[in-house]
Design a protein around this motif. Structure first.
Motif, PDB file in Angstrom:
ATOM      1  N   LEU A  62     -84.542   9.958  74.177  1.00 57.70           N
ATOM      2  CA  LEU A  62     -84.899   9.553  72.825  1.00 57.70           C
ATOM      3  C   LEU A  62     -83.624   9.240  72.057  1.00 57.70           C
ATOM      4  O   LEU A  62     -82.628   9.949  72.172  1.00 57.70           O
ATOM      5  CB  LEU A  62     -85.672  10.670  72.128  1.00 57.70           C
ATOM      6  CG  LEU A  62     -87.025  11.053  72.744  1.00 57.70           C
ATOM      7  CD1 LEU A  62     -87.609  12.257  72.016  1.00 57.70           C
ATOM      8  CD2 LEU A  62     -87.994   9.879  72.697  1.00 57.70           C
ATOM      9  N   ARG A  63     -83.646   8.173  71.269  1.00 56.11           N
ATOM     10  CA  ARG A  63     -82.442   7.796  70.529  1.00 56.11           C
ATOM     11  C   ARG A  63     -82.283   8.668  69.289  1.00 56.11           C
ATOM     12  O   ARG A  63     -83.232   9.243  68.775  1.00 56.11           O
ATOM     13  CB  ARG A  63     -82.495   6.320  70.129  1.00 56.11           C
ATOM     14  CG  ARG A  63     -83.648   5.912  69.241  1.00 56.11           C
ATOM     15  CD  ARG A  63     -83.562   4.424  68.908  1.00 56.11           C
ATOM     16  NE  ARG A  63     -84.819   3.895  68.404  1.00 56.11           N
ATOM     17  CZ  ARG A  63     -85.155   3.858  67.126  1.00 56.11           C
ATOM     18  NH1 ARG A  63     -84.331   4.330  66.208  1.00 56.11           N
ATOM     19  NH2 ARG A  63     -86.312   3.339  66.746  1.00 56.11           N
ATOM     20  N   MET A  64     -81.044   8.768  68.836  1.00 57.26           N
ATOM     21  CA  MET A  64     -80.757   9.516  67.616  1.00 57.26           C
ATOM     22  C   MET A  64     -81.349   8.765  66.433  1.00 57.26           C
ATOM     23  O   MET A  64     -80.880   7.676  66.082  1.00 57.26           O
ATOM     24  CB  MET A  64     -79.245   9.674  67.428  1.00 57.26           C
ATOM     25  CG  MET A  64     -78.574  10.589  68.421  1.00 57.26           C
ATOM     26  SD  MET A  64     -76.805  10.760  68.032  1.00 57.26           S
ATOM     27  CE  MET A  64     -76.301  11.933  69.269  1.00 57.26           C
ATOM     28  N   SER A  65     -82.363   9.326  65.820  1.00 60.90           N
ATOM     29  CA  SER A  65     -83.032   8.653  64.706  1.00 60.90           C
ATOM     30  C   SER A  65     -84.041   9.590  64.073  1.00 60.90           C
ATOM     31  O   SER A  65     -84.479  10.568  64.689  1.00 60.90           O
ATOM     32  CB  SER A  65     -83.751   7.377  65.182  1.00 60.90           C
ATOM     33  OG  SER A  65     -84.826   7.719  66.044  1.00 60.90           O
ATOM     34  N   CYS A  66     -84.413   9.262  62.855  1.00 56.69           N
ATOM     35  CA  CYS A  66     -85.481   9.989  62.174  1.00 56.69           C
ATOM     36  C   CYS A  66     -86.804   9.792  62.922  1.00 56.69           C
ATOM     37  O   CYS A  66     -87.633  10.704  62.995  1.00 56.69           O
ATOM     38  CB  CYS A  66     -85.596   9.495  60.738  1.00 56.69           C
ATOM     39  SG  CYS A  66     -86.782  10.379  59.714  1.00 56.69           S
ATOM     40  N   ALA A  67     -86.986   8.611  63.501  1.00 56.22           N
ATOM     41  CA  ALA A  67     -88.215   8.306  64.233  1.00 56.22           C
ATOM     42  C   ALA A  67     -88.392   9.220  65.443  1.00 56.22           C
ATOM     43  O   ALA A  67     -89.522   9.494  65.860  1.00 56.22           O
ATOM     44  CB  ALA A  67     -88.211   6.844  64.681  1.00 56.22           C
ATOM     45  N   SER A  68     -87.298   9.686  66.015  1.00 55.00           N
ATOM     46  CA  SER A  68     -87.367  10.634  67.129  1.00 55.00           C
ATOM     47  C   SER A  68     -87.407  12.072  66.617  1.00 55.00           C
ATOM     48  O   SER A  68     -88.158  12.909  67.122  1.00 55.00           O
ATOM     49  CB  SER A  68     -86.147  10.479  68.042  1.00 55.00           C
ATOM     50  OG  SER A  68     -85.981   9.172  68.497  1.00 55.00           O
ATOM     51  N   GLY A  69     -86.577  12.365  65.624  1.00 53.75           N
ATOM     52  CA  GLY A  69     -86.380  13.739  65.188  1.00 53.75           C
ATOM     53  C   GLY A  69     -87.600  14.412  64.609  1.00 53.75           C
ATOM     54  O   GLY A  69     -87.871  15.586  64.893  1.00 53.75           O
ATOM     55  N   VAL A  70     -88.359  13.695  63.776  1.00 54.43           N
ATOM     56  CA  VAL A  70     -89.520  14.324  63.147  1.00 54.43           C
ATOM     57  C   VAL A  70     -90.589  14.704  64.172  1.00 54.43           C
ATOM     58  O   VAL A  70     -91.081  15.840  64.159  1.00 54.43           O
ATOM     59  CB  VAL A  70     -90.086  13.418  62.036  1.00 54.43           C
ATOM     60  CG1 VAL A  70     -91.414  13.971  61.523  1.00 54.43           C
ATOM     61  CG2 VAL A  70     -89.085  13.314  60.883  1.00 54.43           C
ATOM     62  N   PRO A  71     -90.977  13.819  65.102  1.00 59.44           N
ATOM     63  CA  PRO A  71     -91.919  14.253  66.142  1.00 59.44           C
ATOM     64  C   PRO A  71     -91.373  15.397  67.001  1.00 59.44           C
ATOM     65  O   PRO A  71     -92.135  16.255  67.457  1.00 59.44           O
ATOM     66  CB  PRO A  71     -92.128  12.984  66.989  1.00 59.44           C
ATOM     67  CG  PRO A  71     -91.818  11.860  66.075  1.00 59.44           C
ATOM     68  CD  PRO A  71     -90.712  12.369  65.195  1.00 59.44           C
ATOM     69  N   MET A  72     -90.061  15.427  67.224  1.00 59.27           N
ATOM     70  CA  MET A  72     -89.464  16.540  67.958  1.00 59.27           C
ATOM     71  C   MET A  72     -89.638  17.844  67.180  1.00 59.27           C
ATOM     72  O   MET A  72     -89.889  18.913  67.763  1.00 59.27           O
ATOM     73  CB  MET A  72     -87.982  16.264  68.215  1.00 59.27           C
ATOM     74  CG  MET A  72     -87.710  15.128  69.200  1.00 59.27           C
ATOM     75  SD  MET A  72     -85.972  14.591  69.221  1.00 59.27           S
ATOM     76  CE  MET A  72     -85.219  15.933  70.123  1.00 59.27           C
TER      77      MET A  72
END
Length: 399
Positions: free
Chosen positions: A287-297
């Motif tokens: 997963l790339r470093m991004s808000c789009a990845s971080g919140v679901p994580m």
């Protein structure tokens, strides 16, 4: 004994995880401590706006977490002892140590100056609020016609260059990209990006590797020297260095290795989310470093922790992508729709509609921090006995 959960970092991921855990677990059974050096939630996706003189809405963490039972500890994390289950912090009262039963590591990433000579000494960054404020002051002090060079052709660089060019039309703004302009976009997306940069008067230097930065210039590998009263360096992010100094299993870049539930592969009582973790998505791609990845994580980690503590079934939800949202100043935007594994498809949204779309996404991300269960009904469950937790963990591991 209450189960002690400590969350490090109150960015999009850490604050979301803390709030979601508080809504999943009974207050009598757990304590949740959120450690952060600042009292405000920082909308990192808006740092290019802050840098160009726009005032952002204050978002005090205490207000966003009001009524949840989460304790906000204003302190800087200085060390993590994953074997002793302890975190060293320094706050207004001096150094202290926090013991935990479960740790959520969400310290994220910061500016990556890299190894190019002169970057650390002469370039500006917008990876955080202090850097964005310094750039804000510098840009405001420039005389008309002065050159501003943005290095980095990714999302951050494109957003910074277009925002600066729109806010300061009297400055000479250029963008230096290692590859082709917008090479991660579809053909339609690339065409629109070029149209906007041309309209804003941004000079684009493609396929140009920067070899040095001085006080007043940027040097490229092909021998050019680009005048620069201000250089903005946006070529990537570096994860917080603390994890690498621990016994946690990390990558060569310092990201914590995690499983599908965001649990550390080496320490079962540690979860890592956001830029601090290396997790895989569709197709086994990181997963790339991004808000789009971080919140679901953050959702995944919080739900897994709550399930394991309460003896419930551990959820496993595949994290996928839908679009990449790019602001191109305040009046223009680009929404590039993508496959589940983040590859561009031949479908975009552009113009004023895309700018409004991106604004809604930014507002939605901040709203989601204060509403981490998205206002869906949520019952606080009681923590189960250790034996029940062990059975649940065994089932989840076997699955």
């Amino acid at each position: 004994m209450q189960h002690r959960i400590v969350v490090l970092g109150a960015g999009y991921t850490g604050a979301t995880a803390a709030g979601r855990l508080a809504r999943r677990l009974h207050r009598e059974d757990v304590t949740i401590t959120l450690v952060n050096p600042e009292a405000d939630f920082v909308e990192r996706v808006r740092m290019h706006q802050l840098a160009t003189g726009q005032d952002l809405r204050p978002r005090p963490l205490a207000e966003m977490l009001a009524g949840t039972g989460v304790e906000l500890r204003l302190a800087k994390v200085t060390a993590v002892d994953a074997d002793r289950k302890a975190v060293s912090v320094t706050g207004a009262d001096g150094p202290a140590e926090l013991a935990y039963d479960t740790l959520v590591y969400a310290l994220g990433s910061g500016w990556n100056a890299g190894d190019v000579p002169g970057v650390a000494e002469h370039a500006h960054e917008i990876a955080g609020r202090p850097g964005a404020r310094r750039l804000r002051e510098r840009l405001a002090a420039l005389d008309a016609g002065r050159p501003v060079v943005v290095v980095g052709g990714g999302l951050t660089g494109v957003e910074a260059a277009t925002e600066i060019a729109e806010a300061y039309p009297d400055l000479d703004v250029s963008l230096v990209a290692r590859g082709a302009l917008g090479d991660w976009l579809s053909a339609g997306g690339r065409a629109h990006l070029r149209k906007v940069t041309d309209r804003l008067g941004i000079e684009v230097h493609e396929n140009a590797a920067v070899t040095a930065v001085t006080e007043d210039a940027v040097a490229t590998a092909d021998g050019r020297s680009l005048p620069a009263a201000v250089t903005v360096w946006t070529t990537g992010f570096a994860v917080h260095p603390i994890a690498r100094a621990t016994s946690l299993e990390t990558t060569g870049h310092g990201q914590i290795m995690v499983d599908a539930t965001m649990r550390s592969r080496s320490h079962s009582d540690v979860y890592a989310i956001g830029d601090a973790a290396l997790a895989t998505g569709p197709g086994g791609k990181p997963l790339r470093m991004s808000c789009a990845s971080g919140v679901p994580m953050a959702w995944q980690a919080a739900d897994a922790i709550a399930a394991r503590l309460t003896g419930s079934k551990v959820p496993r939800v595949s994290i996928r992508y839908y679009q990449q949202c790019v602001s191109l100043g305040r009046a223009e935007g680009l929404i590039q729709f993508v496959t589940a594994d983040d590859r561009a498809v031949d479908r975009t949204l552009t113009g004023r509609t895309a700018a409004l779309y991106k604004e809604l996404v930014c507002k939605g991300a901040a709203w989601g921090v204060a509403n981490p269960t998205l206002r869906m009904p949520s019952r606080r469950r009681r923590v189960a006995s250790p034996r029940t937790q062990d059975r649940t963990d065994a089932k989840a591991t076997a699955a």
